[in-house]
Design a protein around this motif. Structure first.
Motif, short mmCIF file in Angstrom:
data_model
loop_
_atom_site.label_atom_id
_atom_site.label_comp_id
_atom_site.label_asym_id
_atom_site.label_seq_id
_atom_site.Cartn_x
_atom_site.Cartn_y
_atom_site.Cartn_z
N GLY A 22 0.77 -1.22 0.00
CA GLY A 22 0.00 0.00 0.00
C GLY A 22 0.81 1.27 0.00
N ARG A 23 2.14 1.17 -0.20
CA ARG A 23 2.98 2.36 -0.22
C ARG A 23 3.87 2.36 -1.46
N PHE A 24 4.30 3.57 -1.83
CA PHE A 24 5.26 3.66 -2.93
C PHE A 24 6.61 3.18 -2.43
N SER A 25 7.14 2.16 -3.07
CA SER A 25 8.43 1.62 -2.63
C SER A 25 9.57 1.99 -3.56
N ALA A 26 9.26 2.40 -4.79
CA ALA A 26 10.31 2.84 -5.72
C ALA A 26 9.70 3.68 -6.82
N GLY A 382 7.95 5.54 0.31
CA GLY A 382 7.51 5.38 1.68
C GLY A 382 6.15 5.96 1.98
N SER A 383 5.64 6.85 1.12
CA SER A 383 4.33 7.45 1.38
C SER A 383 3.21 6.52 0.93
N VAL A 384 2.03 6.71 1.51
CA VAL A 384 0.86 5.92 1.14
C VAL A 384 0.60 6.09 -0.35
N ALA A 385 0.32 4.98 -1.03
CA ALA A 385 0.17 4.99 -2.49
C ALA A 385 -1.22 5.47 -2.88
N ASP A 386 -1.45 6.78 -2.70
CA ASP A 386 -2.67 7.45 -3.15
C ASP A 386 -2.30 8.30 -4.36
N ALA A 387 -2.99 8.10 -5.47
CA ALA A 387 -2.64 8.84 -6.68
C ALA A 387 -3.84 8.89 -7.62
N LEU A 388 -3.74 9.81 -8.57
CA LEU A 388 -4.73 9.98 -9.62
C LEU A 388 -4.00 9.88 -10.95
N LEU A 389 -4.49 9.02 -11.84
CA LEU A 389 -3.88 8.84 -13.16
C LEU A 389 -4.69 9.62 -14.18
N LEU A 390 -4.00 10.50 -14.92
CA LEU A 390 -4.62 11.34 -15.94
C LEU A 390 -4.11 10.96 -17.32
#
Length: 425
Positions: A22-26, A382-390
């Motif tokens: 659930g987090r960005f690891s790379a 390390g941050s929570v993997a919340d994102a919007l794909l455009l």
């Protein structure tokens, strides 16, 4: 894929993003080699930006007309609607504590994806102050106080149950319905003692200056200027907010709606700007509040606050003020999530550079309530993997961010809403 990480860095082209637990690891250059394990989601040709934040709304207010036993479920549905609109985090700026706790408990048991929720619980106000207006049925939404010691103890207790604290500092000085300044300071001290931020709703410049002196971490709503023809007040306020690192949430769309309630041309403007559809208009005009004056702010006052904020927000940004995005109300907007998209349009129309508009709706909103360590509103390792794909560059045109036709899908704690087969370009 191009990654816009929400920090000050330039967009990262040809990027590959790895998510684990659930987090960005790379975040690294794309490779033709298959991953070692886990599914691959093809986002070639897309633009990945941090998930949007709604940093000032009132979900419990929207749920108020529902039966009490249905409110938590209704708020949960609103959070799902927000996620469908690209918003991954929602900040509720005041409401009955039991309703907000019930909504969080409901979401903890739910299995569908929805925006995350942060809330303030009851606000602090004066005796009979806004938003209670002396109505006993509204007592649960506020602590009404004129005593600093009582306010301090109440704030200490509340801080253990909420994510931040909100005060209403609005009204004539010395009037019973205005929170006393010593109580305002006591509430801020209690919040900070508990490691919580405190946000303060203001009316005039003097209120804003008192709020900053009392320890406000964020100022809610564009203030009403004494001289709308001069930018001097805005420059002074900008210097103060920048020097004290106090966040500023102007809620432009609030004043726009209050000023133009009942104006058919405004509804057409919302259609032209892609916020509403022609089919939405009869539903909006059928609402009980359509064409009616707001009980606290006249249309004339709202117009002044809107126009002044639109003229001066760019100079505040240039002075270093950290601006956040929040919509507050949706009386003329089809849905609450769309009110945030309208706020982003207005920030751009006010002259904010598009990277600053995105920061207002992501990183700055997370920082305002002290969530930068856990949900920073950035695409960083390390941050929570919340994102919007455009499907188009949001730094080229604000409509690429605010028009839902450009939204491919969301990533919420690493959970994508689009299929593995798309959206390759």
């Amino acid at each position: 894929m191009t990654v816009i990480d929400g920090e000050a860095a330039d967009p990262i082209t040809g990027a590959e993003v790895v998510v684990a637990d659930g987090r960005f690891s790379a975040i690294r250059p794309a490779s033709d080699a298959p991953p070692e394990d886990g599914p691959v989601i093809d986002a070639r040709g897309g633009y990945l930006v941090p998930g949007l934040w709604e940093s000032h709304t009132h979900l419990s207010g929207f749920a108020y007309t529902k039966p009490e036993n249905e409110r938590a479920q209704y708020i949960s549905q609103l959070l799902t609607d927000f996620l469908d609109t690209g918003v991954t985090r929602v900040v509720n700026l005041g409401g009955p504590l039991d309703t907000e706790l019930a909504a969080r408990a409901y979401r903890d048991q739910a299995t569908d994806a929805a925006a995350g929720l942060f809330f303030a619980g009851p606000v602090f106000t004066g005796i009979g102050g806004w938003p209670t207006m002396g109505d006993p049925e509204r007592a649960a939404i506020a602590y009404q106080t004129d005593n600093a010691d009582v306010a301090y103890r109440q704030a200490l207790e509340l801080a253990d149950q909420v994510d931040f604290i909100k005060c209403i500092y609005d009204g004539e000085p010395g009037a019973p319905d205005k929170l006393p300044f010593d109580a305002l300071k006591a509430i801020a001290a209690a919040a900070h003692e508990k490691g919580k931020k405190v946000l303060m709703h203001v009316h005039q410049r003097a209120d804003l200056e008192d709020a900053v002196a009392a320890g406000a971490d964020g100022i809610e709503h564009a203030f009403h200027p004494q001289d709308p023809g001069s930018t001097a007040e805005a420059r002074d306020v900008a210097a103060l907010l920048a020097e004290t690192n106090t966040y500023y949430c102007p809620t432009l769309v609030t004043w726009e709606q209050f000023a133009r309630n009942g104006d058919a041309a405004y509804l057409q403007e919302l259609v032209d700007d892609g916020i509403a559809t022609p089919e939405d208009i009869p539903r909006i005009t059928a609402r009980p509040g359509y064409g009616r004056l707001f009980p606290r702010h006249s249309a004339e006052e709202s117009r002044v606050r809107f126009d002044y904020a639109m003229r001066t927000l760019a100079l505040m940004h240039d002075a270093g003020v950290k601006i956040t995005a929040g919509s507050d109300v949706a009386i003329l907007i089809p849905t609450p999530p769309l009110a945030l998209l309208r706020e982003l349009q207005l920030l751009a129309k006010a002259g904010l550079p598009l990277p600053a508009v995105l920061a207002a709706a992501t990183r700055h909103s997370a920082e305002k309530i002290g969530q930068q360590a856990t949900a920073p509103g950035t695409i960083t390792v390390g941050s929570v993997a919340d994102a919007l794909l455009l499907d188009a560059d949001p730094y080229a045109d604000i409509t690429h961010l605010t028009n839902r036709s450009h939204h491919i899908g969301t990533l919420r704690a690493g959970r994508p809403s689009w299929s593995e087969g798309g959206p390759a370009a």
